[in-house]
Design an enzyme around this catalytic site. Sequence first.
Site, PDB file in Angstrom:
ATOM      1  N   GLY A  12       0.802  -1.225   0.000  1.00  0.00           N
ATOM      2  CA  GLY A  12       0.000   0.000   0.000  1.00  0.00           C
ATOM      3  C   GLY A  12       0.826   1.262   0.000  1.00  0.00           C
ATOM      4  CG  ASN A  13       4.987   1.038   1.103  1.00  0.00           C
ATOM      5  OD1 ASN A  13       4.511   0.077   0.513  1.00  0.00           O
ATOM      6  ND2 ASN A  13       6.271   1.126   1.388  1.00  0.00           N
ATOM      7  CE  LYS A 129      -6.915  -7.099   3.447  1.00  0.00           C
ATOM      8  NZ  LYS A 129      -5.494  -7.428   3.622  1.00  0.00           N
ATOM      9  CE  LYS A 213      -0.341  -6.376  -1.128  1.00  0.00           C
ATOM     10  NZ  LYS A 213       1.071  -6.546  -0.642  1.00  0.00           N
ATOM     11  CE  LYS A 275       3.721  -7.356   3.066  1.00  0.00           C
ATOM     12  NZ  LYS A 275       2.338  -7.312   3.523  1.00  0.00           N
TER      13      LYS A 275
END
Length: 314
Positions: A12-13, A129, A213, A275
């Site tokens: 997102g960054n 979420k 994601k 991740k």
Amino acid sequence: MKNRKVVVALGGNAILSDDASAHAQQKALDQTAEHLVQFVANGDELIVSHGNGPQVGNLLIQQQESDSVKNPAMPLDSCVAMTQGSIGYWLQNSLDNAFAKRKMIKETVSLVTQVIVDKDDPAFSRPTKPIGPFLSKEEADLEAKKTGAVFVEDAGRGYRKVVPSPKPLYIKEHEAIKKLVESGVVTVSAGGGGISVVEKDGEFTGVEAVIDKDFASLRLAEMVEADLFVILTGVDHVFVNFNQPSQEKLEQVTVSELEKWKAEKQFAEGSMLPKIEAAIEFVKSRPGSRAVITSLENIENFLTNGSGTVITAD
């Protein structure tokens, strides 16, 4: 020798700063594209996915504020599609400009992507979420009363709306994505985790959910038969014993080493853990493949000297 297929999952960054305006997000993606084109310059075929948590949350608020009989608010699956389209457009435009600046002839396409989920996934009865902006307790209580949404405290930073996050089963458009990639087209797909749809009697219907994601990007990487899965985050490397005197930077690691550290609860839920899990599953599913977890700014170092947390099979 065939070109290497690389799926890059943007954090997102890479998109959103403190300024949620379209102009600011486009500017952020201009910088992101400058880093991403290095894969293409390296001879790789590039497939990009991205998150949309802040964007879809903000859009839902806009929809609720303008909800009326003549202009009814759009449901969550449509809002995911809308943000997939807007972020895809910004990123496609930024990549096109980055290629033009370098006089590189390369086409870019952003594809509205549906992701199949199980209608009986337990996530639908347990929303977890977080999406959208951080609210105070009072603001969250007021919004919950008004809309029926569920809000939870998020890492000491305030309260955020939570929605179901089912596991992705497969990418509906994966064959089209493969054809684009094989034609040399840089493809932006599975944005925001993809639009959640369920299949019944051969028909597909959108549902109210946001897919993680990293897991959607994992499915994308598997289904396009990627050689490398790059998960971008806010740090150059993953650490164990984080912020302790025994802190250790992970560079070249195997799946079994990561699984041991995962069992020790070294990785934070909702942050690094998804991740790690996505990287492990990808490397296990694709013999000879690699995954890397690193930052956007570290891409050049990764391509030149392998810097980053690189995960391989045992």
